[in-house]
Scaffold this motif. Structure first.
Motif, PDB file in Angstrom:
ATOM      1  N   GLY A   1       0.804  -1.219   0.000  1.00 45.08           N
ATOM      2  CA  GLY A   1       0.000   0.000   0.000  1.00 45.08           C
ATOM      3  C   GLY A   1       0.838   1.271   0.000  1.00 45.08           C
ATOM      4  O   GLY A   1       0.341   2.353  -0.308  1.00 45.08           O
TER       5      GLY A   1
ATOM      6  N   LEU B   1       3.348   1.012  -3.984  1.00 44.46           N
ATOM      7  CA  LEU B   1       2.683   1.175  -5.277  1.00 44.46           C
ATOM      8  C   LEU B   1       2.397   2.643  -5.600  1.00 44.46           C
ATOM      9  O   LEU B   1       2.795   3.129  -6.659  1.00 44.46           O
ATOM     10  CB  LEU B   1       1.413   0.319  -5.332  1.00 44.46           C
ATOM     11  CG  LEU B   1       1.656  -1.198  -5.235  1.00 44.46           C
ATOM     12  CD1 LEU B   1       0.353  -1.966  -5.135  1.00 44.46           C
ATOM     13  CD2 LEU B   1       2.465  -1.708  -6.411  1.00 44.46           C
TER      14      LEU B   1
ATOM     15  N   GLN C   1      -3.080  -6.748   3.023  1.00 40.17           N
ATOM     16  CA  GLN C   1      -2.587  -7.325   4.275  1.00 40.17           C
ATOM     17  C   GLN C   1      -3.624  -8.122   5.044  1.00 40.17           C
ATOM     18  O   GLN C   1      -3.323  -9.134   5.643  1.00 40.17           O
ATOM     19  CB  GLN C   1      -2.160  -6.204   5.257  1.00 40.17           C
ATOM     20  CG  GLN C   1      -1.297  -5.147   4.706  1.00 40.17           C
ATOM     21  CD  GLN C   1       0.099  -5.648   4.487  1.00 40.17           C
ATOM     22  OE1 GLN C   1       0.470  -6.693   5.007  1.00 40.17           O
ATOM     23  NE2 GLN C   1       0.859  -4.946   3.692  1.00 40.17           N
TER      24      GLN C   1
ATOM     25  N   GLY D   1      -6.080 -15.415  -2.909  1.00 44.84           N
ATOM     26  CA  GLY D   1      -4.797 -14.718  -3.015  1.00 44.84           C
ATOM     27  C   GLY D   1      -4.949 -13.314  -3.557  1.00 44.84           C
ATOM     28  O   GLY D   1      -5.604 -12.478  -2.960  1.00 44.84           O
ATOM     29  N   TRP D   2      -4.370 -13.073  -4.709  1.00 41.38           N
ATOM     30  CA  TRP D   2      -4.254 -11.718  -5.231  1.00 41.38           C
ATOM     31  C   TRP D   2      -5.152 -11.514  -6.448  1.00 41.38           C
ATOM     32  O   TRP D   2      -5.188 -12.351  -7.333  1.00 41.38           O
ATOM     33  CB  TRP D   2      -2.795 -11.472  -5.631  1.00 41.38           C
ATOM     34  CG  TRP D   2      -2.488 -10.048  -5.978  1.00 41.38           C
ATOM     35  CD1 TRP D   2      -2.430  -9.515  -7.235  1.00 41.38           C
ATOM     36  CD2 TRP D   2      -2.188  -8.991  -5.074  1.00 41.38           C
ATOM     37  NE1 TRP D   2      -2.114  -8.176  -7.162  1.00 41.38           N
ATOM     38  CE2 TRP D   2      -1.957  -7.825  -5.851  1.00 41.38           C
ATOM     39  CE3 TRP D   2      -2.088  -8.890  -3.682  1.00 41.38           C
ATOM     40  CZ2 TRP D   2      -1.624  -6.596  -5.297  1.00 41.38           C
ATOM     41  CZ3 TRP D   2      -1.772  -7.659  -3.123  1.00 41.38           C
ATOM     42  CH2 TRP D   2      -1.536  -6.538  -3.922  1.00 41.38           C
TER      43      TRP D   2
ATOM     44  N   HIS E   1     -12.013  -2.367   3.035  1.00 46.18           N
ATOM     45  CA  HIS E   1     -11.514  -2.022   4.375  1.00 46.18           C
ATOM     46  C   HIS E   1     -11.146  -0.530   4.429  1.00 46.18           C
ATOM     47  O   HIS E   1     -10.775  -0.023   5.469  1.00 46.18           O
ATOM     48  CB  HIS E   1     -10.302  -2.880   4.728  1.00 46.18           C
ATOM     49  CG  HIS E   1      -9.076  -2.580   3.914  1.00 46.18           C
ATOM     50  ND1 HIS E   1      -9.100  -2.323   2.559  1.00 46.18           N
ATOM     51  CD2 HIS E   1      -7.771  -2.486   4.266  1.00 46.18           C
ATOM     52  CE1 HIS E   1      -7.881  -2.085   2.124  1.00 46.18           C
ATOM     53  NE2 HIS E   1      -7.050  -2.180   3.133  1.00 46.18           N
TER      54      HIS E   1
ATOM     55  N   GLY F   1      -8.627   1.057   2.838  1.00 47.85           N
ATOM     56  CA  GLY F   1      -7.236   1.464   2.632  1.00 47.85           C
ATOM     57  C   GLY F   1      -7.245   2.639   1.655  1.00 47.85           C
ATOM     58  O   GLY F   1      -8.118   2.704   0.771  1.00 47.85           O
TER      59      GLY F   1
ATOM     60  N   ASN G   1      -5.442   3.535  -0.890  1.00 48.69           N
ATOM     61  CA  ASN G   1      -5.351   3.219  -2.324  1.00 48.69           C
ATOM     62  C   ASN G   1      -6.674   2.677  -2.844  1.00 48.69           C
ATOM     63  O   ASN G   1      -7.112   3.038  -3.934  1.00 48.69           O
ATOM     64  CB  ASN G   1      -4.247   2.189  -2.585  1.00 48.69           C
ATOM     65  CG  ASN G   1      -2.890   2.764  -2.257  1.00 48.69           C
ATOM     66  OD1 ASN G   1      -2.451   3.721  -2.868  1.00 48.69           O
ATOM     67  ND2 ASN G   1      -2.238   2.201  -1.242  1.00 48.69           N
ATOM     68  N   SER G   2      -7.297   1.820  -2.058  1.00 48.40           N
ATOM     69  CA  SER G   2      -8.582   1.261  -2.491  1.00 48.40           C
ATOM     70  C   SER G   2      -9.620   2.369  -2.634  1.00 48.40           C
ATOM     71  O   SER G   2     -10.420   2.364  -3.579  1.00 48.40           O
ATOM     72  CB  SER G   2      -9.074   0.205  -1.498  1.00 48.40           C
ATOM     73  OG  SER G   2      -8.219  -0.918  -1.538  1.00 48.40           O
TER      74      SER G   2
ATOM     75  N   GLU H   1      -8.862   4.246  -5.811  1.00 46.24           N
ATOM     76  CA  GLU H   1      -9.165   3.402  -6.978  1.00 46.24           C
ATOM     77  C   GLU H   1     -10.674   3.305  -7.190  1.00 46.24           C
ATOM     78  O   GLU H   1     -11.143   3.297  -8.335  1.00 46.24           O
ATOM     79  CB  GLU H   1      -8.538   2.004  -6.789  1.00 46.24           C
ATOM     80  CG  GLU H   1      -7.022   2.042  -6.947  1.00 46.24           C
ATOM     81  CD  GLU H   1      -6.301   0.854  -6.318  1.00 46.24           C
ATOM     82  OE1 GLU H   1      -6.966  -0.131  -5.927  1.00 46.24           O
ATOM     83  OE2 GLU H   1      -5.055   0.903  -6.211  1.00 46.24           O
TER      84      GLU H   1
HETATM   85  N1  UDP Z   1      -4.513  -4.977  -4.314  1.00 46.30           N
HETATM   86  C1  UDP Z   1      -4.677  -5.699  -5.475  1.00 46.30           C
HETATM   87  N2  UDP Z   1      -5.148  -6.973  -5.372  1.00 46.30           N
HETATM   88  C2  UDP Z   1      -5.453  -7.552  -4.192  1.00 46.30           C
HETATM   89  C3  UDP Z   1      -5.300  -6.796  -3.024  1.00 46.30           C
HETATM   90  C4  UDP Z   1      -4.835  -5.510  -3.110  1.00 46.30           C
HETATM   91  O1  UDP Z   1      -4.426  -5.229  -6.584  1.00 46.30           O
HETATM   92  O2  UDP Z   1      -5.878  -8.718  -4.180  1.00 46.30           O
HETATM   93  C5  UDP Z   1      -3.954  -3.605  -4.410  1.00 46.30           C
HETATM   94  C6  UDP Z   1      -5.059  -2.569  -4.415  1.00 46.30           C
HETATM   95  O3  UDP Z   1      -5.500  -2.312  -5.732  1.00 46.30           O
HETATM   96  C7  UDP Z   1      -4.366  -1.387  -3.773  1.00 46.30           C
HETATM   97  C8  UDP Z   1      -3.352  -2.018  -2.824  1.00 46.30           C
HETATM   98  O4  UDP Z   1      -3.170  -3.344  -3.272  1.00 46.30           O
HETATM   99  O5  UDP Z   1      -3.659  -0.627  -4.751  1.00 46.30           O
HETATM  100  C9  UDP Z   1      -3.854  -2.049  -1.392  1.00 46.30           C
HETATM  101  O6  UDP Z   1      -3.701  -0.789  -0.835  1.00 46.30           O
HETATM  102  P1  UDP Z   1      -4.733  -0.198   0.209  1.00 46.30           P
HETATM  103  O7  UDP Z   1      -4.193   1.136   0.613  1.00 46.30           O
HETATM  104  O8  UDP Z   1      -6.097  -0.193  -0.318  1.00 46.30           O
HETATM  105  O9  UDP Z   1      -4.722  -1.212   1.411  1.00 46.30           O
HETATM  106  P2  UDP Z   1      -3.532  -1.887   2.270  1.00 46.30           P
HETATM  107  O10 UDP Z   1      -3.155  -3.119   1.556  1.00 46.30           O
HETATM  108  O11 UDP Z   1      -2.420  -0.874   2.356  1.00 46.30           O
HETATM  109  O12 UDP Z   1      -4.202  -2.169   3.572  1.00 46.30           O
END
Ligand code: UDP
Length: 478
Positions: free
Chosen positions: A30, A33, A295, A346-347, A365, A367, A369-370, A373
């Motif tokens: 987070g 990126l 996370q 997973g991802w 949650h 975050g 970045n979310s 996005e």
């Molecule tokens: N992300 C993703 N795929 C996943 C999980 C997360 O691409 O399965 C990316 C999401 O697009 C975002 C980042 O990971 O860019 C997560 O950042 P965020 O600030 O939302 O949450 P954090 O992981 O820091 O709690």
């Protein structure tokens, strides 16, 4: 302890005619990126950037490096050992949030190597851009007599709030709730909603003392860069300027992968793209995307409650489940909902999913970045904040900006499945008038405009690049 021998590796030497800056990202998904998205923007504007990185994090930079082979460089330094970190751990994603304090503390030991590298460089950097967690970088910059730039990976609102908490730690730590009367909208939070780094602070632990020192030192940097934009957080961007006592807060967001090359794909794996084909078969805005960031692992009771809630809502869904140990969706669940939803283990390619026209909502949650996005995709959020800055982000999008619903709250809360189903059904129903859906589409337009010519974020980015290229070298950091 760091390796006694100097083993820095720089890939190429920057061109001495262009502005050269040093960049120090924090190794967590987070953080890294958006930081790399920002570096990408600087490279597009003609700057040379050397990124400090430890060997295991190098793959995360590869894509950016190959896009800008002449202007992105790496200073690869061995990860300093730390008694609380198993050997080979160099990124929060490999150990969880528990690893944040020791990783911050450990990387402070790179000081000597960085200074040695800098002093022997034929065309050394004119400034250091560092992640908000690395406030100690200012001491390095002081030795080198160059200015620092603090890159905030959180929004302006949560940055304001967090800085105030840390600055007045003794006063706030004993309170059950806090209301900050002197910032816009006088936000109040219960202590369960405080940022984790404040709430979990350990007075007698030297790693935590380093964190506190970093946060208290940040305001002394030459400027702040915030991954946000005026139409979303203008009042808090302005508040940050007041708090810092100067106008050098550059809001350059939303920085996301759609700005450029740095696709949000896990470098370790490209699974999860089948989901886009599945979405192709679904009606527009009919699917709820469920993901709790890079996370967060839900507890088994939370997973079971969410599974039931999704099933009972009868809404189409894509659910990203981070698999670890025995944690898994209830037996038989996937078979039962095979016509209704998809579970990704997973991802997932989140940005691509959010931008698919079949997506109509996002259980998040919150975050930062979310959140950005979701705004850029014009998708309403159903908020379930759990920790870190997520309660502040949720307040911003639910109460202030009207872009989201509150679905649940808390790291340990096990929601009632029927209540989940009710909120999901109501918010996703096409027959309901849901203002949040319209509001987020309007905010999406504003986000796009902010990044266009004449928009606030592009103007700030250009101004920062101009300062870096022309003026910053003559400013003192202290
Ligand atoms: N992300 C993703 N795929 C996943 C999980 C997360 O691409 O399965 C990316 C999401 O697009 C975002 C980042 O990971 O860019 C997560 O950042 P965020 O600030 O939302 O949450 P954090 O992981 O820091 O709690």
């Amino acid at each position: 302890m760091s390796s006694p021998s100097f083993s820095a590796v720089t890939t190429t030497t920057p061109n001495s005619n262009t502005t050269h800056v040093l960049a120090f990202p924090f190794p967590a998904q987070g953080h890294m990126l958006p930081f790399l998205d920002f570096i990408h923007q600087l490279a597009l504007k003609g700057l040379n950037i050397t990124i400090i990185v430890t060997p295991k994090n190098l793959p995360i930079i590869n894509q950016l490096h190959s896009t800008h082979p002449n202007s992105i460089h790496t200073l690869v330094l061995p990860f300093p050992l730390h008694p609380k970190l198993p050997l080979g751990i160099e990124n929060v994603k490999d150990i969880g949030n528990f690893g944040i304090p020791p990783i911050i503390a450990s990387l402070s030991k790179l000081e000597g190597e960085v200074i040695q590298w800098f002093q022997s460089h034929p065309s050394p950097p004119r400034a250091i851009i560092y992640d908000f967690f690395f406030g100690y970088t200012q001491l390095w910059a002081k030795t080198l007599n160059i200015p620092t730039i603090t890159f905030c990976t959180s929004g302006a609102f949560s940055t304001c709030f967090f800085q105030r908490l840390m600055t007045n730690m003794n006063e706030f730590r004993n309170l059950d709730a806090v209301q900050m009367q002197d910032i816009p909208r006088c936000p109040s939070f219960h202590k369960d909603q405080y940022p984790s780094l404040f709430e979990k602070y350990k007075e007698d632990d030297s790693d935590w003392q380093i964190i506190k020192e970093c946060i208290l030192t940040n305001p002394k940097s030459w400027c702040y860069v915030v991954n946000s934009f005026y139409d979303l957080e203008g009042e808090y961007i302005d508040q940050l300027k007041i708090d810092l006592g100067h106008d050098r807060v550059f809001s350059v967001g939303p920085l996301t992968s759609s700005l450029g090359v740095n696709k949000r794909v896990n470098p370790d794996s490209d699974v999860g793209y089948g989901v886009l084909k599945w979405l192709d078969k679904c009606p527009d805005e009919s699917v709820l995307y469920v993901c709790f960031g890079s996370q967060k692992l839900l507890t088994q009771p939370q997973i079971e409650a969410l599974a039931l809630g999704l099933e009972r809502s009868k809404t189409r869904f894509v659910w990203v489940v981070k698999v670890e140990g025995s944690q898994w969706v209830p037996q038989g669940f996937e078979e039962r909902v095979s016509d209704q939803g998809l579970v990704i283990k997973g991802w997932a390619p989140q940005v691509e999913i959010l931008n698919h026209e079949a997506i109509g909502g996002f259980v998040s949650h919150c975050g930062w970045n979310s959140i950005l996005e979701s705004v850029l995709a014009g998708v309403m959020v159903l908020a379930w904040p759990m920790e870190a800055d997520q309660f502040q982000n949720a307040k911003l999008v639910v109460e202030y900006a009207g872009l989201a619903f509150r679905l649940c709250e808390g790291e340990h809360t096990v929601p009632d499945s029927n209540e989940l189903a009710r909120i999901i059904d109501k918010s996703m129903s096409i027959s309901e008038n849901v203002p949040q859906k319209e509001n987020v589409k309007v905010m999406r337009q504003k986000a796009l405009e902010a990044r266009n010519v004449g928009g606030s974020s592009l103007t700030d980015l250009n101004e920062l690049v101009k300062e870096l290229s022309q003026n910053v070298a003559s400013n003192s950091n202290t």
